[in-house]
Write a protein that holds these residues in place. Sequence first.
Motif, PDB file in Angstrom:
ATOM      1  N   VAL A 188      17.358 -41.439  61.073  1.00  0.00           N
ATOM      2  CA  VAL A 188      16.915 -41.373  59.684  1.00  0.00           C
ATOM      3  C   VAL A 188      16.763 -42.777  59.107  1.00  0.00           C
ATOM      4  CG1 VAL A 188      18.000 -39.130  59.315  1.00  0.00           C
ATOM      5  CG2 VAL A 188      19.268 -41.217  58.774  1.00  0.00           C
ATOM      6  N   LEU A 189      15.917 -42.858  58.105  1.00  0.00           N
ATOM      7  CA  LEU A 189      15.749 -44.075  57.318  1.00  0.00           C
ATOM      8  C   LEU A 189      16.574 -43.916  56.054  1.00  0.00           C
ATOM      9  CD1 LEU A 189      13.907 -46.742  57.045  1.00  0.00           C
ATOM     10  CD2 LEU A 189      12.513 -45.329  55.525  1.00  0.00           C
ATOM     11  N   HIS A 190      17.408 -44.906  55.735  1.00  0.00           N
ATOM     12  CA  HIS A 190      18.208 -44.804  54.518  1.00  0.00           C
ATOM     13  C   HIS A 190      17.948 -45.989  53.599  1.00  0.00           C
ATOM     14  CE1 HIS A 190      21.190 -47.875  55.755  1.00  0.00           C
ATOM     15  NE2 HIS A 190      21.168 -47.319  56.952  1.00  0.00           N
ATOM     16  N   ASP A 191      18.339 -45.851  52.360  1.00  0.00           N
ATOM     17  CA  ASP A 191      18.120 -46.896  51.365  1.00  0.00           C
ATOM     18  C   ASP A 191      19.016 -48.082  51.660  1.00  0.00           C
ATOM     19  OD1 ASP A 191      16.928 -48.057  49.188  1.00  0.00           O
ATOM     20  OD2 ASP A 191      17.469 -46.480  47.775  1.00  0.00           O
ATOM     21  N   GLY A 192      18.709 -49.211  51.036  1.00  0.00           N
ATOM     22  CA  GLY A 192      19.454 -50.422  51.325  1.00  0.00           C
ATOM     23  C   GLY A 192      20.716 -50.604  50.515  1.00  0.00           C
ATOM     24  N   ALA A 193      20.800 -49.968  49.348  1.00  0.00           N
ATOM     25  CA  ALA A 193      21.967 -50.119  48.477  1.00  0.00           C
ATOM     26  C   ALA A 193      22.860 -48.898  48.609  1.00  0.00           C
ATOM     27  CB  ALA A 193      21.532 -50.290  47.028  1.00  0.00           C
ATOM     28  N   SER A 194      24.158 -49.122  48.769  1.00  0.00           N
ATOM     29  CA  SER A 194      25.081 -47.994  48.887  1.00  0.00           C
ATOM     30  C   SER A 194      25.314 -47.357  47.529  1.00  0.00           C
ATOM     31  CB  SER A 194      26.411 -48.446  49.487  1.00  0.00           C
ATOM     32  OG  SER A 194      27.112 -49.274  48.577  1.00  0.00           O
ATOM     33  N   THR A 195      25.686 -46.076  47.544  1.00  0.00           N
ATOM     34  CA  THR A 195      25.941 -45.333  46.311  1.00  0.00           C
ATOM     35  C   THR A 195      27.375 -44.826  46.289  1.00  0.00           C
ATOM     36  OG1 THR A 195      25.106 -43.287  47.313  1.00  0.00           O
ATOM     37  CG2 THR A 195      23.541 -44.628  46.058  1.00  0.00           C
ATOM     38  N   GLY A 196      28.276 -45.532  46.928  1.00  0.00           N
ATOM     39  CA  GLY A 196      29.674 -45.154  46.949  1.00  0.00           C
ATOM     40  C   GLY A 196      30.286 -45.449  48.302  1.00  0.00           C
ATOM     41  N   THR A 197      31.505 -44.971  48.525  1.00  0.00           N
ATOM     42  CA  THR A 197      32.195 -45.157  49.793  1.00  0.00           C
ATOM     43  C   THR A 197      32.857 -43.845  50.205  1.00  0.00           C
ATOM     44  OG1 THR A 197      34.245 -45.905  48.721  1.00  0.00           O
ATOM     45  CG2 THR A 197      32.646 -47.609  49.367  1.00  0.00           C
ATOM     46  N   ARG A 198      33.171 -43.751  51.491  1.00  0.00           N
ATOM     47  CA  ARG A 198      33.847 -42.578  52.042  1.00  0.00           C
ATOM     48  C   ARG A 198      34.834 -43.052  53.105  1.00  0.00           C
ATOM     49  NH1 ARG A 198      31.716 -37.510  52.355  1.00  0.00           N
ATOM     50  NH2 ARG A 198      30.901 -38.069  50.307  1.00  0.00           N
ATOM     51  N   PHE A 199      35.985 -42.393  53.190  1.00  0.00           N
ATOM     52  CA  PHE A 199      37.009 -42.765  54.175  1.00  0.00           C
ATOM     53  C   PHE A 199      36.632 -42.157  55.521  1.00  0.00           C
ATOM     54  CE2 PHE A 199      41.324 -42.246  56.089  1.00  0.00           C
ATOM     55  CZ  PHE A 199      41.634 -43.615  56.148  1.00  0.00           C
ATOM     56  N   ASP A 200      36.591 -42.970  56.578  1.00  0.00           N
ATOM     57  CA  ASP A 200      36.187 -42.472  57.892  1.00  0.00           C
ATOM     58  C   ASP A 200      37.372 -42.202  58.817  1.00  0.00           C
ATOM     59  OD1 ASP A 200      37.086 -44.965  58.674  1.00  0.00           O
ATOM     60  OD2 ASP A 200      35.260 -45.534  59.743  1.00  0.00           O
ATOM     61  N   GLY A 201      38.564 -42.225  58.245  1.00  0.00           N
ATOM     62  CA  GLY A 201      39.768 -42.039  59.041  1.00  0.00           C
ATOM     63  C   GLY A 201      40.532 -43.318  59.248  1.00  0.00           C
ATOM     64  N   ASP A 202      39.819 -44.454  59.145  1.00  0.00           N
ATOM     65  CA  ASP A 202      40.452 -45.767  59.295  1.00  0.00           C
ATOM     66  C   ASP A 202      40.229 -46.652  58.077  1.00  0.00           C
ATOM     67  OD1 ASP A 202      41.457 -45.362  61.957  1.00  0.00           O
ATOM     68  OD2 ASP A 202      39.403 -45.609  62.698  1.00  0.00           O
ATOM     69  N   ARG A 203      39.056 -46.543  57.482  1.00  0.00           N
ATOM     70  CA  ARG A 203      38.719 -47.443  56.380  1.00  0.00           C
ATOM     71  C   ARG A 203      37.618 -46.819  55.533  1.00  0.00           C
ATOM     72  NH1 ARG A 203      33.992 -50.309  57.871  1.00  0.00           N
ATOM     73  NH2 ARG A 203      33.329 -49.771  59.980  1.00  0.00           N
ATOM     74  N   GLN A 204      37.349 -47.457  54.407  1.00  0.00           N
ATOM     75  CA  GLN A 204      36.258 -47.025  53.553  1.00  0.00           C
ATOM     76  C   GLN A 204      34.933 -47.553  54.108  1.00  0.00           C
ATOM     77  OE1 GLN A 204      36.390 -45.007  50.840  1.00  0.00           O
ATOM     78  NE2 GLN A 204      38.613 -44.765  51.027  1.00  0.00           N
ATOM     79  N   VAL A 205      33.942 -46.693  54.216  1.00  0.00           N
ATOM     80  CA  VAL A 205      32.618 -47.100  54.681  1.00  0.00           C
ATOM     81  C   VAL A 205      31.594 -46.745  53.610  1.00  0.00           C
ATOM     82  CG1 VAL A 205      33.229 -46.826  57.117  1.00  0.00           C
ATOM     83  CG2 VAL A 205      32.217 -44.902  55.878  1.00  0.00           C
ATOM     84  N   PRO A 206      30.465 -47.456  53.566  1.00  0.00           N
ATOM     85  CA  PRO A 206      29.475 -47.201  52.512  1.00  0.00           C
ATOM     86  C   PRO A 206      28.742 -45.882  52.708  1.00  0.00           C
ATOM     87  CG  PRO A 206      28.662 -48.845  54.054  1.00  0.00           C
ATOM     88  CD  PRO A 206      30.086 -48.593  54.428  1.00  0.00           C
ATOM     89  N   VAL A 207      28.279 -45.323  51.588  1.00  0.00           N
ATOM     90  CA  VAL A 207      27.449 -44.119  51.581  1.00  0.00           C
ATOM     91  C   VAL A 207      26.044 -44.531  51.136  1.00  0.00           C
ATOM     92  CG1 VAL A 207      27.095 -41.828  50.601  1.00  0.00           C
ATOM     93  CG2 VAL A 207      29.414 -42.662  51.008  1.00  0.00           C
ATOM     94  N   PHE A 208      25.041 -44.131  51.908  1.00  0.00           N
ATOM     95  CA  PHE A 208      23.654 -44.460  51.596  1.00  0.00           C
ATOM     96  C   PHE A 208      22.842 -43.186  51.405  1.00  0.00           C
ATOM     97  CE2 PHE A 208      25.206 -48.003  54.174  1.00  0.00           C
ATOM     98  CZ  PHE A 208      24.811 -49.102  53.426  1.00  0.00           C
ATOM     99  N   ASN A 209      21.837 -43.260  50.572  1.00  0.00           N
ATOM    100  CA  ASN A 209      20.893 -42.160  50.414  1.00  0.00           C
ATOM    101  C   ASN A 209      19.865 -42.187  51.530  1.00  0.00           C
ATOM    102  OD1 ASN A 209      21.835 -40.908  48.059  1.00  0.00           O
ATOM    103  ND2 ASN A 209      20.722 -42.316  46.735  1.00  0.00           N
ATOM    104  N   GLU A 210      19.622 -41.027  52.123  1.00  0.00           N
ATOM    105  CA  GLU A 210      18.522 -40.919  53.080  1.00  0.00           C
ATOM    106  C   GLU A 210      17.195 -41.060  52.331  1.00  0.00           C
ATOM    107  OE1 GLU A 210      16.486 -37.696  56.147  1.00  0.00           O
ATOM    108  OE2 GLU A 210      17.632 -37.021  54.409  1.00  0.00           O
ATOM    109  N   LEU A 211      16.224 -41.663  52.995  1.00  0.00           N
ATOM    110  CA  LEU A 211      14.866 -41.699  52.479  1.00  0.00           C
ATOM    111  C   LEU A 211      13.948 -40.772  53.273  1.00  0.00           C
ATOM    112  CD1 LEU A 211      14.468 -45.539  51.827  1.00  0.00           C
ATOM    113  CD2 LEU A 211      14.787 -43.741  50.120  1.00  0.00           C
ATOM    114  N   GLU A 212      14.136 -40.760  54.601  1.00  0.00           N
ATOM    115  CA  GLU A 212      13.201 -39.990  55.416  1.00  0.00           C
ATOM    116  C   GLU A 212      13.779 -39.812  56.816  1.00  0.00           C
ATOM    117  OE1 GLU A 212       8.502 -40.302  55.309  1.00  0.00           O
ATOM    118  OE2 GLU A 212       9.325 -41.932  56.504  1.00  0.00           O
TER     119      GLU A 212
END
Length: 344
Positions: A188-212
């Motif tokens: 998938v293609l995602h946007d360049g700016a994150s819109t939040g974070t999510r815990f992946d079990g070890d650390r916080q990782v960025p959340v991106f919006n899909e574009l296509e």
Amino acid sequence: MAKFPVVTLKVGDNPDSPMSTRYPPMTGLTQEQFTHLHDRAYEAMDQGALGEASQHFAELLQHRPDAAHYHYMRGLAHKYLMDWPTALRHNLRAIELGNGKNEAEHWNAAIAATALGQWEQARQLWKACGVRIDEGSGPIDDDFGVAVVRLNPWHGGETVFMRRIDPVRARLLNVPLPESGHRFGDIVLHDGASTGTRFDGDRQVPVFNELERLVPSGFQTFAAFVSCDSPADLKDLLAASAPGIGFAEDWTGSITYYCLRCSYGAPHKHSENADNQWQPERNLGIAAQSRLSVEKLLEDWAAKGAGRSIEGIETRELAAPEPEEGSAWWCGPEDEEDAEEGGA
């Protein structure tokens, strides 16, 4: 609401400046009319009316063809319309007029070039953004880490983990619901700016919006309904492998907003479940190349332990929902907070 450069018109700007907002002479518009058109363009963008915003920015560019900010804004509208040739053209023009000072224009141009598969240009633009890119040619295939993508952010926005193979392309690591129109392994293609974070079990990782979705996966999505007596039984199933199986995950705990079994019409009884009490009925998402692969996986697992049973295997193929105008779906929580506080 959205984080883009909003330009305030005022009388007395230097008319020789490339970023001047003073309307030029002989445009056929009064200052008041030009200001009104300017305001309508930004308001349409705020409201998610992308087609209207594009039209207004195009009209503004008829009067101010060398205004970098209007090229940037029209390019932004067409990025969210997924009209990549137009998005690339206007962002490149904004870069040219702005003397390469605005990083956002480089990022959006790089996203558009990536979507179009124009790899030489995309690589040059990413490097101009200060992003580390290998010295090869063709598609970028590197490891930019694990992140989360919000699929179809204009329609519900199921979130799944992904591994980024370049700054804005990534491969899905989870098994999405069929309703998303996506599969495990999609690129998938995602946007360049994150819109939040999510815990992946070890650390916080960025959340991106899909574009296509750029490259569909070869795996199908199967919903498997099984029953087992203990977490150890489930662990054995999730760790098992069989030819044609890509990945299996337990949807039971992660998908809670409706009864998945009811949605597929699988016969079962609802049972009350106290907190932290093991729930024997499990709903699995399995990425596989065929139903036979799923049957083989489940039958082998069921034969190796008492109390293990298979209650159903279902599959659906659904198209991803199309974006609709009228919602600024690209805005994250921080953008909404800015809007509430009176920010741009």
